[in-house]
Design a protein around this motif. Structure first.
Motif, PDB file in Angstrom:
ATOM      1  N   LEU A  61      79.299  86.180  69.199  1.00 45.51           N
ATOM      2  CA  LEU A  61      78.094  86.947  68.875  1.00 45.51           C
ATOM      3  C   LEU A  61      76.886  86.044  68.665  1.00 45.51           C
ATOM      4  O   LEU A  61      75.748  86.467  68.841  1.00 45.51           O
ATOM      5  N   GLY A  62      77.146  84.803  68.247  1.00 44.74           N
ATOM      6  CA  GLY A  62      76.061  83.862  68.031  1.00 44.74           C
ATOM      7  C   GLY A  62      75.352  84.032  66.703  1.00 44.74           C
ATOM      8  O   GLY A  62      74.268  83.478  66.497  1.00 44.74           O
ATOM      9  N   VAL A  64      57.848  67.607  74.626  1.00 46.09           N
ATOM     10  CA  VAL A  64      58.026  68.786  73.772  1.00 46.09           C
ATOM     11  C   VAL A  64      59.277  68.588  72.921  1.00 46.09           C
ATOM     12  O   VAL A  64      60.348  68.258  73.447  1.00 46.09           O
ATOM     13  N   GLU A  65      59.140  68.778  71.621  1.00 45.98           N
ATOM     14  CA  GLU A  65      60.270  68.683  70.691  1.00 45.98           C
ATOM     15  C   GLU A  65      60.247  69.892  69.773  1.00 45.98           C
ATOM     16  O   GLU A  65      59.181  70.441  69.479  1.00 45.98           O
ATOM     17  N   ALA A  66      61.442  70.285  69.306  1.00 46.35           N
ATOM     18  CA  ALA A  66      61.552  71.406  68.365  1.00 46.35           C
ATOM     19  C   ALA A  66      62.126  70.882  67.053  1.00 46.35           C
ATOM     20  O   ALA A  66      63.120  70.155  67.046  1.00 46.35           O
ATOM     21  N   GLU A  67      61.502  71.243  65.968  1.00 45.65           N
ATOM     22  CA  GLU A  67      61.949  70.817  64.638  1.00 45.65           C
ATOM     23  C   GLU A  67      62.231  72.044  63.789  1.00 45.65           C
ATOM     24  O   GLU A  67      61.420  72.966  63.714  1.00 45.65           O
ATOM     25  N   VAL A  68      63.424  72.054  63.151  1.00 43.49           N
ATOM     26  CA  VAL A  68      63.818  73.162  62.277  1.00 43.49           C
ATOM     27  C   VAL A  68      63.573  72.741  60.835  1.00 43.49           C
ATOM     28  O   VAL A  68      64.124  71.739  60.362  1.00 43.49           O
ATOM     29  N   GLN A  69      62.724  73.490  60.145  1.00 46.04           N
ATOM     30  CA  GLN A  69      62.384  73.180  58.751  1.00 46.04           C
ATOM     31  C   GLN A  69      62.940  74.276  57.853  1.00 46.04           C
ATOM     32  O   GLN A  69      62.641  75.455  58.034  1.00 46.04           O
ATOM     33  N   ASN A  70      63.789  73.879  56.890  1.00 50.26           N
ATOM     34  CA  ASN A  70      64.398  74.839  55.973  1.00 50.26           C
ATOM     35  C   ASN A  70      63.358  75.381  54.999  1.00 50.26           C
ATOM     36  O   ASN A  70      62.590  74.627  54.403  1.00 50.26           O
ATOM     37  N   LEU A  71      63.350  76.691  54.866  1.00 54.21           N
ATOM     38  CA  LEU A  71      62.502  77.331  53.856  1.00 54.21           C
ATOM     39  C   LEU A  71      63.352  77.767  52.678  1.00 54.21           C
ATOM     40  O   LEU A  71      63.058  77.435  51.534  1.00 54.21           O
ATOM     41  N   THR A  72      64.407  78.523  52.976  1.00 49.80           N
ATOM     42  CA  THR A  72      65.414  78.883  51.973  1.00 49.80           C
ATOM     43  C   THR A  72      66.764  78.472  52.526  1.00 49.80           C
ATOM     44  O   THR A  72      67.131  78.900  53.620  1.00 49.80           O
ATOM     45  N   LYS A  73      67.496  77.621  51.786  1.00 48.91           N
ATOM     46  CA  LYS A  73      68.741  77.041  52.295  1.00 48.91           C
ATOM     47  C   LYS A  73      69.689  78.109  52.807  1.00 48.91           C
ATOM     48  O   LYS A  73      69.978  79.088  52.124  1.00 48.91           O
ATOM     49  N   THR A 109      66.565  81.069  55.579  1.00 45.93           N
ATOM     50  CA  THR A 109      65.359  81.158  56.422  1.00 45.93           C
ATOM     51  C   THR A 109      64.889  79.761  56.813  1.00 45.93           C
ATOM     52  O   THR A 109      65.018  78.804  56.043  1.00 45.93           O
ATOM     53  N   VAL A 110      64.307  79.656  58.038  1.00 50.48           N
ATOM     54  CA  VAL A 110      63.783  78.383  58.533  1.00 50.48           C
ATOM     55  C   VAL A 110      62.462  78.634  59.259  1.00 50.48           C
ATOM     56  O   VAL A 110      62.137  79.746  59.648  1.00 50.48           O
ATOM     57  N   ARG A 111      61.715  77.562  59.406  1.00 49.68           N
ATOM     58  CA  ARG A 111      60.516  77.559  60.243  1.00 49.68           C
ATOM     59  C   ARG A 111      60.815  76.702  61.465  1.00 49.68           C
ATOM     60  O   ARG A 111      61.332  75.588  61.359  1.00 49.68           O
ATOM     61  N   LEU A 112      60.485  77.235  62.659  1.00 53.00           N
ATOM     62  CA  LEU A 112      60.704  76.503  63.906  1.00 53.00           C
ATOM     63  C   LEU A 112      59.355  75.983  64.400  1.00 53.00           C
ATOM     64  O   LEU A 112      58.437  76.762  64.644  1.00 53.00           O
ATOM     65  N   VAL A 113      59.249  74.676  64.524  1.00 49.41           N
ATOM     66  CA  VAL A 113      57.989  74.042  64.914  1.00 49.41           C
ATOM     67  C   VAL A 113      58.181  73.344  66.259  1.00 49.41           C
ATOM     68  O   VAL A 113      59.050  72.480  66.403  1.00 49.41           O
ATOM     69  N   LEU A 166      67.795  85.243  64.608  1.00 49.18           N
ATOM     70  CA  LEU A 166      68.681  84.248  64.013  1.00 49.18           C
ATOM     71  C   LEU A 166      68.561  82.943  64.781  1.00 49.18           C
ATOM     72  O   LEU A 166      68.386  82.930  66.007  1.00 49.18           O
ATOM     73  N   LEU A 167      68.622  81.855  64.066  1.00 44.75           N
ATOM     74  CA  LEU A 167      68.502  80.536  64.674  1.00 44.75           C
ATOM     75  C   LEU A 167      69.703  80.258  65.576  1.00 44.75           C
ATOM     76  O   LEU A 167      70.848  80.305  65.139  1.00 44.75           O
ATOM     77  N   ASN A 168      69.401  79.961  66.824  1.00 44.14           N
ATOM     78  CA  ASN A 168      70.428  79.618  67.797  1.00 44.14           C
ATOM     79  C   ASN A 168      69.975  78.336  68.484  1.00 44.14           C
ATOM     80  O   ASN A 168      69.038  78.353  69.285  1.00 44.14           O
ATOM     81  N   MET A 169      70.620  77.224  68.180  1.00 43.93           N
ATOM     82  CA  MET A 169      70.161  75.922  68.665  1.00 43.93           C
ATOM     83  C   MET A 169      70.268  75.816  70.182  1.00 43.93           C
ATOM     84  O   MET A 169      69.496  75.093  70.813  1.00 43.93           O
ATOM     85  N   THR A 170      71.225  76.543  70.755  1.00 41.87           N
ATOM     86  CA  THR A 170      71.315  76.534  72.220  1.00 41.87           C
ATOM     87  C   THR A 170      70.068  77.162  72.830  1.00 41.87           C
ATOM     88  O   THR A 170      69.487  76.639  73.785  1.00 41.87           O
ATOM     89  N   LYS A 171      69.622  78.296  72.252  1.00 41.99           N
ATOM     90  CA  LYS A 171      68.412  78.939  72.756  1.00 41.99           C
ATOM     91  C   LYS A 171      67.177  78.108  72.456  1.00 41.99           C
ATOM     92  O   LYS A 171      66.218  78.116  73.231  1.00 41.99           O
ATOM     93  N   VAL A 172      67.167  77.403  71.340  1.00 39.69           N
ATOM     94  CA  VAL A 172      66.038  76.525  71.018  1.00 39.69           C
ATOM     95  C   VAL A 172      65.937  75.408  72.046  1.00 39.69           C
ATOM     96  O   VAL A 172      64.843  75.072  72.519  1.00 39.69           O
ATOM     97  N   LYS A 173      67.081  74.848  72.410  1.00 38.87           N
ATOM     98  CA  LYS A 173      67.084  73.800  73.427  1.00 38.87           C
ATOM     99  C   LYS A 173      66.577  74.333  74.758  1.00 38.87           C
ATOM    100  O   LYS A 173      65.796  73.677  75.450  1.00 38.87           O
ATOM    101  N   GLU A 174      67.026  75.553  75.107  1.00 35.45           N
ATOM    102  CA  GLU A 174      66.545  76.164  76.353  1.00 35.45           C
ATOM    103  C   GLU A 174      65.036  76.411  76.279  1.00 35.45           C
ATOM    104  O   GLU A 174      64.321  76.250  77.273  1.00 35.45           O
ATOM    105  N   ALA A 175      64.540  76.810  75.106  1.00 39.42           N
ATOM    106  CA  ALA A 175      63.111  77.058  74.935  1.00 39.42           C
ATOM    107  C   ALA A 175      62.304  75.783  75.135  1.00 39.42           C
ATOM    108  O   ALA A 175      61.227  75.802  75.742  1.00 39.42           O
ATOM    109  N   VAL A 176      62.799  74.670  74.631  1.00 41.96           N
ATOM    110  CA  VAL A 176      62.118  73.389  74.828  1.00 41.96           C
ATOM    111  C   VAL A 176      62.012  73.069  76.308  1.00 41.96           C
ATOM    112  O   VAL A 176      60.958  72.626  76.799  1.00 41.96           O
TER     113      VAL A 176
END
Length: 801
Positions: free
Chosen positions: A93-94, A176-185, A188-192, A149-159
């Motif tokens: 399901l991812g 182009v680089e993607a950085e995941v910043q934790n907001l609430t452990k 929640t995260v911020r994707l930059v 939901l954060l999916n690192m595979t999709k983030v890599k594809e987005a880059v």
């Protein structure tokens, strides 16, 4: 009660399934731990029944959604294989970072607890470092949305997608680089997305292989992709954009087809990037084939007109070479003929036959007329400001009448010509209850017709200039025009207020009024002040033709001009100010013919005007004036527009009174001959006053030289002028255009070849929110160095013509 733990940990890199015995207390030192054979474990569990299934740890994913994905069900026999399949299905399901399954046994009953650790949600997506590409375009490319939901595979594809987006726009060095910043452990995260655009790659050279009949320069001039040059930074040439390639291939094919090379093949451009990734070389292979000419032309199918009449409507048989663009125009013309009979969906199919031996193309236009159609409901959509009636009164079609293609096109053009809309489209649909009825939606995208303009600049003729205006071309959405303007410069001032109602009381009459006041010191020999007003009435005379009548009242006051020392400059013998001062009361009749596609920014069409003014209705100043003008606009290709303006004017005496010298014609300035200063081209007269002053200041000067220096620009009773220019985009997205122009004109009592002065020049025009800002440099081709400069720079606001 015994408890058996089944733990499974699968990450994005690997997955494994681990089983353990029921948890027991750790054996004391030197105490041997008991062992359990796998076979006995399987034997012990094979008879267990799943009595209850729990789900814990889920916050965003519903419990029922999780249970629907597992095969283990309450009441069924327990199976470790099913547990393994359940865990794998849930991971697919991812949505989860970790899944554990606990089993608690009571007798023959087993309670299963699925412990899940959800992936965190992306609550914010930001982009840093992008200046050349909009964040909205990057977001569209990634396909990621906030609250997914954060999916690192999709983030890599987005880059990778963003990297491809930049490459398509010519930024091969972009990182182009993607950085995941934790907001609430774990929640929640911020994707930059951090972007380093670096320099854009430039098209260094375009090479054609196989072209023999069409030269490289001809092909390159039509392509969207252009080689970089010295002015690439300003014009945008040399940019590499992947999406342009397919269009370039179609453009090149179209060029060959228009020259009769109907079997020409153009391969997809091959791109070679230099090792430093700063330049690219493009190679395009072409197979031209043979040139074909027009063979026999015939008509078939539902023929509703005599063939001779159809032949007269088309142009392709007049052309020796088979040209694709002429074929398309002919199809449109034939379709319109059928459309004028009510056959809105008539289909004209060109059947071609190629004769390779004679190199000719035979052509048969096959007609399928379909059924007659009537106009149904005509709706106006998209006009949040403009009233429906402003558009409807421009229509040449009416609800309930038989469909007519020509009048439909005229209706569309009339609405576009208003200048109130950026886009105008007629969207048609068939009435589902009656297929003979066509409903029409007139879809418009309104243009900002209200303008507040304020500008400052410097021109050779006028010095520093402050210009301002408030203009509403669609006042209150009624199609009315209301405007006020001012112009302040070192050479004078001008104030005006105007109002026009194009359809007075919903009739075909237009009514307008103007009031103005001006003070002009641009003339070298005297100052000129005007104040007055006018009322105007207009009525259509024929298609595209309108007649006007105007009454004007003008009070003119001419005054002596002084130099910086307070000494009078005006030669009152040459310029008797009292003879040209006073009231003018005149009536003017005008006929206009206008087929321009847009009154504000025309790119095609004709505007011609002829007028006659009779200044003899009382007043002090009496004369007659005749004016004629012809303007022609043509979109040559893409956004290059050829603009032309031809003018002639003549003023004559009335009732034995000399023509006021202030009304005589002189040329020069940003709206006539742009290579000359204002009022610096035209008839000159000798000033005895200036001659005496020169002889007094320089006694040694010869009479001939002093006389030459004593000539003043006086003005002629006739004026003739021609202006032509090419306007082309420099930075289209910013509304910055370039222009090259040529002007020629004369102002004399009797026009002769030797009286004409000409200039060439170039300019930059910015179609800004405050109006058209023009920066133009003119160079006279023939001049008198004593009175005319070698170069003239002008800044002005407003179109040239």
């Amino acid at each position: 009660m015994s408890k058996l733990l089944c733990a499974l940990l699968i990450t994005s890199l690997s997955s494994s399934l681990c089983f353990a015995q029921a948890k027991k207390k750790s054996p004391r030192r030197n105490q041997k731990a008991p062992t359990v054979q796998a076979a006995s474990v399987e034997t012990a569990t094979s008879s267990l029944i799943v009595k209850k299934i729990e789900v814990v740890g889920n916050r965003k994913i519903e419990r029922d959604a999780i249970l629907s994905k597992i095969t283990t069900k309450v009441g069924e026999a327990y199976s470790s294989d099913h547990i393994r399949e359940d865990v794998e299905a849930l991971f697919r399901l991812g949505f989860f970072n970790n899944i554990e399954v606990d089993r608690e046994v009571s007798g023959k009953d087993a309670t299963l607890t699925y412990k899940v650790l959800e992936k965190p949600s992306i609550t914010e997506i930001t982009y840093e470092g992008n200046s050349e590409v909009k964040s909205e375009d990057i977001a569209d490319a990634t396909g990621l949305k906030a609250y997914q939901l954060l999916n690192m595979t999709k983030v890599k594809e987005a880059v990778e997608k963003v990297q491809k987006l930049y490459e398509d726009k010519g930024f091969f060095l972009a990182k182009v680089e993607a950085e995941v910043q934790n907001l609430t452990k774990d929640e929640t995260v911020r994707l930059v997305f951090k972007i380093r655009e670096n320099d854009k790659v430039k098209v260094k050279k375009i090479t054609f292989l196989g072209n023999k009949n069409l030269g490289d320069s001809s092909l390159k001039s039509k392509m969207l992709t252009q080689e970089g040059g010295f002015f690439s930074g300003l014009s945008g040439s040399g940019q590499y954009k992947q999406e342009m390639f397919e269009r370039d291939v179609q453009i090149l094919r179209f060029l060959y087809w228009n020259q009769g090379y109907v079997q020409a093949k153009v391969d997809r451009p091959q791109v070679t990037v230099t090792p430093d990734k700063k330049n690219i070389y493009i190679t395009i292979r072409i197979e031209e084939g043979e040139q074909y000419h027009v063979g026999e032309v015939d008509f078939a199918g539902d023929i509703l007109f005599p063939k001779q009449e159809l032949h007269e409507a088309i142009k392709i048989d007049d052309n020796d070479v088979f040209a694709y663009d002429i074929l398309q125009k002919d199809i449109s013309e034939l379709t319109a003929k059928y459309g004028d009979l009510g056959y809105a969906y008539a289909n004209v199919i060109p059947r071609t036959a190629f004769n390779a031996k004679e190199k000719k193309v035979s052509l048969v236009f096959e007609f399928d007329k379909g059924s007659k159609v009537y106009f149904g409901k005509i709706n106006v959509i998209g006009n949040s400001k403009t009233r429906d009636k402003v558009l409807r009164r421009e229509l040449k079609v009416r609800e309930g009448e038989l469909y007519n293609e020509t009048r439909r096109r005229q209706s569309l053009e009339n609405i576009q010509r208003l200048g109130f809309f950026e886009e105008v489209n007629f969207k048609t649909s068939i009435d589902p209850e009656n297929t003979e009825i066509m409903n029409v939606d007139i879809a418009v995208k309104e243009r900002n017709t209200g303008q507040i303009q304020l500008g400052a600049g410097y021109g050779t003729s006028q010095g520093f200039t402050l210009q301002g205006s408030v203009n509403q071309a669609n006042f209150l959405g009624r199609g009315q025009n209301l405007g006020a303007s001012l112009n302040l410069s070192n050479t004078g001032s001008y104030y005006s207020l105007s109002f026009t109602e194009p359809y007075f009381r919903d009739t075909l009459w237009s009514v307008g009024a103007d009031v103005y006041q001006s003070a002009n010191s641009a003339r070298a020999d005297y100052n000129e002040n005007h104040q007055g007003g006018a009322i105007r009435f207009g009525h259509p005379l024929a298609e595209y033709t309108r007649g006007y009548i105007r009454y004007k009242y003008d009070d003119t006051e001419l005054a002596t001009k002084y130099d910086s020392a307070g000494q009078p400059i005006t030669d009152t013998d040459l310029f008797p100010l009292n003879t040209a001062s006073g009231v003018t009361s005149s009536v003017t009749g005008t006929v206009d013919y206008d087929t321009r596609n847009d009154r504000q920014m025309p790119i095609k069409g004709i505007y011609t005007s002829a007028s006659f003014e009779y200044a003899g209705l009382g007043g002090d100043l009496k004369y007659t004036r005749m004016n004629g003008s012809f303007r022609f606009y043509k979109n040559i290709f893409w956004d290059v527009v050829w603009r032309n303006n031809l003018q002639y004017a003549r003023i004559d005496s009335l009732e034995g009174q000399d023509v006021p010298f202030s009304e005589l014609y002189l040329l020069g300035g940003p709206y006539s001959l742009r290579g000359y200063r204002s009022y610096r081209v035209g008839k000159m007269k000798f000033s005895q006053k200036i001659f005496n002053e020169i002889k007094a200041e320089t006694p040694t000067i010869s009479d001939e030289e002093a006389r030459r220096r004593s000539m003043r620009f006086y003005g002629g009773t006739q004026q003739a002028m021609y202006q032509t220019e090419l306007q082309f985009p420099l930075v289209k997205e910013a509304g910055i255009m370039g222009a090259g122009f040529f002007d020629v004109g004369a102002a004399e009592d009797e026009l002769s070849e030797t009286d004409f002065f000409a200039d060439i020049g170039f300019g930059i025009r910015w179609y800004s929110p405050i109006g058209v800002l023009r920066f133009e440099w003119g160079f006279p081709l023939n001049r008198d160095p004593l009175y005319q400069d070698a170069t003239v720079f002008e800044f002005s606001i407003g179109p040239s013509f």
